[in-house]
Write a protein that holds these residues in place. Structure first.
Motif, PDB file in Angstrom:
ATOM      1  N   ILE A 118     -11.383  -2.469  -1.441  1.00 20.59           N
ATOM      2  CA  ILE A 118     -10.304  -2.762  -2.393  1.00 20.59           C
ATOM      3  C   ILE A 118     -10.873  -2.819  -3.809  1.00 20.59           C
ATOM      4  O   ILE A 118     -11.828  -3.567  -4.054  1.00 20.59           O
ATOM      5  CB  ILE A 118      -9.624  -4.114  -2.085  1.00 20.59           C
ATOM      6  N   PRO A 119     -10.307  -2.056  -4.750  1.00 16.21           N
ATOM      7  CA  PRO A 119     -10.722  -2.223  -6.155  1.00 16.21           C
ATOM      8  C   PRO A 119     -10.346  -3.627  -6.625  1.00 16.21           C
ATOM      9  O   PRO A 119      -9.222  -4.084  -6.392  1.00 16.21           O
ATOM     10  CB  PRO A 119      -9.921  -1.158  -6.904  1.00 16.21           C
ATOM     11  N   GLU A 120     -11.294  -4.296  -7.245  1.00 15.02           N
ATOM     12  CA  GLU A 120     -11.011  -5.640  -7.757  1.00 15.02           C
ATOM     13  C   GLU A 120     -11.113  -5.659  -9.271  1.00 15.02           C
ATOM     14  O   GLU A 120     -11.807  -4.823  -9.849  1.00 15.02           O
ATOM     15  CB  GLU A 120     -11.925  -6.681  -7.116  1.00 15.02           C
ATOM     16  N   PRO A 121     -10.380  -6.600  -9.924  1.00 18.25           N
ATOM     17  CA  PRO A 121      -9.581  -7.677  -9.343  1.00 18.25           C
ATOM     18  C   PRO A 121      -8.349  -7.161  -8.612  1.00 18.25           C
ATOM     19  O   PRO A 121      -7.809  -6.121  -8.964  1.00 18.25           O
ATOM     20  CB  PRO A 121      -9.199  -8.518 -10.557  1.00 18.25           C
ATOM     21  N   PHE A 122      -7.943  -7.920  -7.580  1.00 16.04           N
ATOM     22  CA  PHE A 122      -6.801  -7.525  -6.779  1.00 16.04           C
ATOM     23  C   PHE A 122      -5.933  -8.741  -6.481  1.00 16.04           C
ATOM     24  O   PHE A 122      -6.345  -9.886  -6.687  1.00 16.04           O
ATOM     25  CB  PHE A 122      -7.229  -6.846  -5.472  1.00 16.04           C
ATOM     26  N   TYR A 123      -4.713  -8.481  -6.002  1.00 17.62           N
ATOM     27  CA  TYR A 123      -3.789  -9.545  -5.633  1.00 17.62           C
ATOM     28  C   TYR A 123      -4.517 -10.545  -4.739  1.00 17.62           C
ATOM     29  O   TYR A 123      -5.050 -10.181  -3.694  1.00 17.62           O
ATOM     30  CB  TYR A 123      -2.584  -8.943  -4.933  1.00 17.62           C
ATOM     31  N   PRO A 162     -19.550   2.816   9.127  1.00 21.28           N
ATOM     32  CA  PRO A 162     -18.770   3.045  10.354  1.00 21.28           C
ATOM     33  C   PRO A 162     -17.688   1.991  10.580  1.00 21.28           C
ATOM     34  O   PRO A 162     -16.746   2.227  11.347  1.00 21.28           O
ATOM     35  CB  PRO A 162     -19.839   2.985  11.457  1.00 21.28           C
ATOM     36  N   LYS A 163     -17.790   0.851   9.915  1.00 18.31           N
ATOM     37  CA  LYS A 163     -16.798  -0.220  10.050  1.00 18.31           C
ATOM     38  C   LYS A 163     -15.615  -0.048   9.090  1.00 18.31           C
ATOM     39  O   LYS A 163     -14.605  -0.730   9.227  1.00 18.31           O
ATOM     40  CB  LYS A 163     -17.449  -1.585   9.789  1.00 18.31           C
ATOM     41  N   THR A 164     -15.737   0.841   8.115  1.00 22.66           N
ATOM     42  CA  THR A 164     -14.673   1.033   7.125  1.00 22.66           C
ATOM     43  C   THR A 164     -13.473   1.712   7.775  1.00 22.66           C
ATOM     44  O   THR A 164     -13.606   2.760   8.401  1.00 22.66           O
ATOM     45  CB  THR A 164     -15.161   1.893   5.948  1.00 22.66           C
ATOM     46  N   LYS A 165     -12.306   1.111   7.609  1.00 25.33           N
ATOM     47  CA  LYS A 165     -11.096   1.669   8.206  1.00 25.33           C
ATOM     48  C   LYS A 165     -10.034   2.053   7.170  1.00 25.33           C
ATOM     49  O   LYS A 165      -9.160   2.857   7.450  1.00 25.33           O
ATOM     50  CB  LYS A 165     -10.486   0.653   9.180  1.00 25.33           C
ATOM     51  N   ALA A 166     -10.120   1.451   5.973  1.00 28.43           N
ATOM     52  CA  ALA A 166      -9.045   1.712   5.013  1.00 28.43           C
ATOM     53  C   ALA A 166      -9.487   1.404   3.591  1.00 28.43           C
ATOM     54  O   ALA A 166     -10.454   0.660   3.363  1.00 28.43           O
ATOM     55  CB  ALA A 166      -7.813   0.873   5.353  1.00 28.43           C
ATOM     56  N   ILE A 167      -8.757   1.991   2.661  1.00 26.34           N
ATOM     57  CA  ILE A 167      -8.827   1.641   1.241  1.00 26.34           C
ATOM     58  C   ILE A 167      -7.449   1.096   0.875  1.00 26.34           C
ATOM     59  O   ILE A 167      -6.419   1.665   1.261  1.00 26.34           O
ATOM     60  CB  ILE A 167      -9.181   2.848   0.375  1.00 26.34           C
ATOM     61  N   LEU A 168      -7.424  -0.008   0.150  1.00 24.39           N
ATOM     62  CA  LEU A 168      -6.170  -0.640  -0.266  1.00 24.39           C
ATOM     63  C   LEU A 168      -6.095  -0.665  -1.785  1.00 24.39           C
ATOM     64  O   LEU A 168      -7.036  -1.102  -2.454  1.00 24.39           O
ATOM     65  CB  LEU A 168      -6.095  -2.068   0.290  1.00 24.39           C
ATOM     66  N   ILE A 169      -4.973  -0.170  -2.317  1.00 23.43           N
ATOM     67  CA  ILE A 169      -4.742  -0.238  -3.762  1.00 23.43           C
ATOM     68  C   ILE A 169      -3.386  -0.889  -4.023  1.00 23.43           C
ATOM     69  O   ILE A 169      -2.514  -0.914  -3.152  1.00 23.43           O
ATOM     70  CB  ILE A 169      -4.770   1.155  -4.431  1.00 23.43           C
ATOM     71  N   CYS A 170      -3.236  -1.421  -5.215  1.00 20.80           N
ATOM     72  CA  CYS A 170      -1.951  -1.938  -5.690  1.00 20.80           C
ATOM     73  C   CYS A 170      -1.595  -1.117  -6.922  1.00 20.80           C
ATOM     74  O   CYS A 170      -2.374  -1.072  -7.887  1.00 20.80           O
ATOM     75  CB  CYS A 170      -2.067  -3.420  -6.046  1.00 20.80           C
ATOM     76  N   ASN A 171      -0.432  -0.459  -6.888  1.00 24.40           N
ATOM     77  CA  ASN A 171      -0.098   0.500  -7.935  1.00 24.40           C
ATOM     78  C   ASN A 171       1.388   0.436  -8.297  1.00 24.40           C
ATOM     79  O   ASN A 171       2.230   0.802  -7.484  1.00 24.40           O
ATOM     80  CB  ASN A 171      -0.442   1.917  -7.445  1.00 24.40           C
ATOM     81  N   PHE A 198      -7.536   5.203   6.392  1.00 23.85           N
ATOM     82  CA  PHE A 198      -6.177   4.955   5.948  1.00 23.85           C
ATOM     83  C   PHE A 198      -6.189   4.632   4.450  1.00 23.85           C
ATOM     84  O   PHE A 198      -7.145   4.032   3.943  1.00 23.85           O
ATOM     85  CB  PHE A 198      -5.548   3.781   6.706  1.00 23.85           C
ATOM     86  N   LEU A 199      -5.131   5.046   3.766  1.00 26.59           N
ATOM     87  CA  LEU A 199      -4.923   4.673   2.365  1.00 26.59           C
ATOM     88  C   LEU A 199      -3.664   3.826   2.312  1.00 26.59           C
ATOM     89  O   LEU A 199      -2.552   4.330   2.503  1.00 26.59           O
ATOM     90  CB  LEU A 199      -4.781   5.912   1.480  1.00 26.59           C
ATOM     91  N   ILE A 200      -3.836   2.512   2.097  1.00 22.77           N
ATOM     92  CA  ILE A 200      -2.723   1.579   2.047  1.00 22.77           C
ATOM     93  C   ILE A 200      -2.393   1.321   0.579  1.00 22.77           C
ATOM     94  O   ILE A 200      -3.268   0.905  -0.180  1.00 22.77           O
ATOM     95  CB  ILE A 200      -3.073   0.255   2.759  1.00 22.77           C
ATOM     96  N   ALA A 201      -1.165   1.577   0.206  1.00 19.76           N
ATOM     97  CA  ALA A 201      -0.755   1.407  -1.191  1.00 19.76           C
ATOM     98  C   ALA A 201       0.353   0.363  -1.291  1.00 19.76           C
ATOM     99  O   ALA A 201       1.427   0.539  -0.725  1.00 19.76           O
ATOM    100  CB  ALA A 201      -0.289   2.729  -1.781  1.00 19.76           C
ATOM    101  N   ASP A 202       0.062  -0.699  -2.000  1.00 24.04           N
ATOM    102  CA  ASP A 202       1.036  -1.748  -2.299  1.00 24.04           C
ATOM    103  C   ASP A 202       1.780  -1.294  -3.556  1.00 24.04           C
ATOM    104  O   ASP A 202       1.234  -1.342  -4.655  1.00 24.04           O
ATOM    105  CB  ASP A 202       0.271  -3.055  -2.521  1.00 24.04           C
ATOM    106  N   GLU A 203       3.025  -0.851  -3.371  1.00 19.79           N
ATOM    107  CA  GLU A 203       3.778  -0.243  -4.471  1.00 19.79           C
ATOM    108  C   GLU A 203       4.994  -1.073  -4.868  1.00 19.79           C
ATOM    109  O   GLU A 203       6.016  -0.534  -5.315  1.00 19.79           O
ATOM    110  CB  GLU A 203       4.192   1.181  -4.080  1.00 19.79           C
ATOM    111  N   VAL A 204       4.883  -2.385  -4.766  1.00 18.02           N
ATOM    112  CA  VAL A 204       6.057  -3.242  -4.996  1.00 18.02           C
ATOM    113  C   VAL A 204       6.496  -3.271  -6.464  1.00 18.02           C
ATOM    114  O   VAL A 204       7.627  -3.663  -6.761  1.00 18.02           O
ATOM    115  CB  VAL A 204       5.815  -4.681  -4.489  1.00 18.02           C
TER     116      VAL A 204
END
Length: 399
Positions: A118-123, A162-171, A198-204
């Motif tokens: 996760i790019p920081e700072p983050f929620y 090998p443990k990495t499963k996803a990248i999470l961003i808030c945009n 997986f690419l998880i995008a918090d787009e609220v």
């Protein structure tokens, strides 16, 4: 004596809410507290949503479908398609806020001890959701000096294991207000395809874009990552309905959605009245959003101009959402924020800010930063910054 869980001990406090007891004490002293700490809009909830609840003729308050009302999901699909997002009814599961959607996303894609970058700072609650899910946050730091732009892809790539499963961003981002460019989204898309993540995008905050030259780029519109992309959404900010606790998880990946449905079934169903209000809110006229965006743009410009006039304060201009990160001329924002409430007032008034260290997972980062939410009226923002300016002078003079 029975002991609480290690998971519970590791669960972080909210940097947004942990100072509430001190704010309550300040108010009992008769002080007025300007709340810059929390993203609670003061914009009126659309009347069409409130009226839908008042007019609901319900004799038995039944469970709804675990995925949420089909009528709501169908209308939500149409809403997304109107905005250029190719999302169908079956791609949507309604959740109890965006928070539950994030928990469903992590639970559906990650096992205990898996990693999420996760790019920081983050929620700040990303830390809490990850702890609750037994997932390890691997941060990649973005900086105020770079306007909190996406860190170089090479910085992401060297963190993948090998443990990495996803990248999470808030945009757009909470707490920075940064809006990712199309090129940045495409870079992330190429990365998750390359490493099968997986690419998880918090787009609220999708609608909260303030400059005519800027545009929101959703992960759901990127061709070729349909099986990788997961979108998180919520009615909380869009319709000023934070208390409704209605959100959704969205994906074209049928296996992800079938797995998320099992989590949805385990919690039975999202709340009924809130879905009624959220479905009705989709009828909100565009004029509502035009007025809201105009108001927030003015608030942003008012706040940033005022902060930039304080000696020693650094702040990047947010492109979206309604937050900014400000670097203050202090050593410890936690101590300063508590002092503001406990020991300081300017003519009976003080401010409440959110210390930014809680928006990082890297230790000892953001110690001199605060998150400010510009959800107050312009006059209140101006007064809040005046109080902050005087408080900084008083705080630093006592050392």
């Amino acid at each position: 004596m029975p002991q609480v869980s290690n998971k519970g001990k590791l669960m972080p406090e909210s940097p947004i809410r942990k100072l509430v007891p001190y704010a309550e004490i300040a108010k009992k002293k008769g002080h007025k507290v300007y709340h810059l700490n929390i993203g609670q809009p003061d914009i009126k909830t659309p009347d069409v949503a409130l009226q839908a609840i008042k007019k609901a003729d319900i004799q038995v308050l039944e469970y709804s479908h675990s995925a949420g009302f089909e009528s709501y999901r169908t209308k939500l699909s149409a809403y997304y398609q109107t905005h250029g997002l190719p999302i169908n009814t079956e791609d949507i599961i309604i959740t109890t806020g965006g928070s539950e959607a994030l928990l469903f996303a992590m639970g559906s894609t990650m096992d205990v001890d898996d990693e999420i970058i996760i790019p920081e700072p983050f929620y700040a609650n990303y830390n809490g959701f990850s702890t609750a899910s037994g997932v390890k946050v691997v941060p990649v730091i973005s900086t105020l000096e770079e306007g909190f732009a996406l860190p170089p892809i090479a910085a992401f790539e060297k963190l993948i294991t090998p443990k990495t499963k996803a990248i999470l961003i808030c945009n757009p981002g909470n707490p920075t207000g940064y809006l990712y460019s199309k090129d940045e989204i495409l870079q992330l898309a190429a990365l998750v395809k390359k490493h099968d993540l997986f690419l998880i995008a918090d787009e609220v905050y999708r609608e909260f874009i303030y400059d005519a030259t800027e545009k929101h780029h959703s992960v759901m519109t990127v061709e070729g990552i349909e099986q990788h992309a997961i979108m998180i959404d919520s009615v909380s900010k869009r319709y000023s309905m934070c208390g409704a606790r209605i959100g959704c998880i969205v994906s074209k990946n049928k296996e992800v959605m079938a797995t998320a449905m099992k989590f949805a079934q385990a919690r039975l169903s999202p709340p009924t009245y809130e879905q009624i209000a959220s479905e009705a809110a989709l009828e909100t006229p565009q004029s509502y959003f035009d007025e809201v965006i105009k108001e927030y743009k003015e608030r942003r410009d008012t706040l940033i101009a005022a902060l930039q006039n304080i000696e020693g304060v650094q702040v990047a201009t947010p492109k979206g959402a309604f937050y900014c990160i400000a670097k203050l001329p202090i050593d410890n924002a936690d101590t300063f924020a508590q002092w503001l409430l406990e020991s300081y007032d300017l003519n009976g008034e003080t401010v409440m800010v959110a210390p930014a260290a809680g928006f990082y997972s890297s230790p000892n980062v953001g110690q001199d930063e605060v998150r400010i939410a510009y959800v107050l009226k312009k006059d209140d923002l101006i007064r809040s910054v005046q109080i902050l300016d005087n408080a900084l002078k008083a705080y630093n003079s006592k050392k």
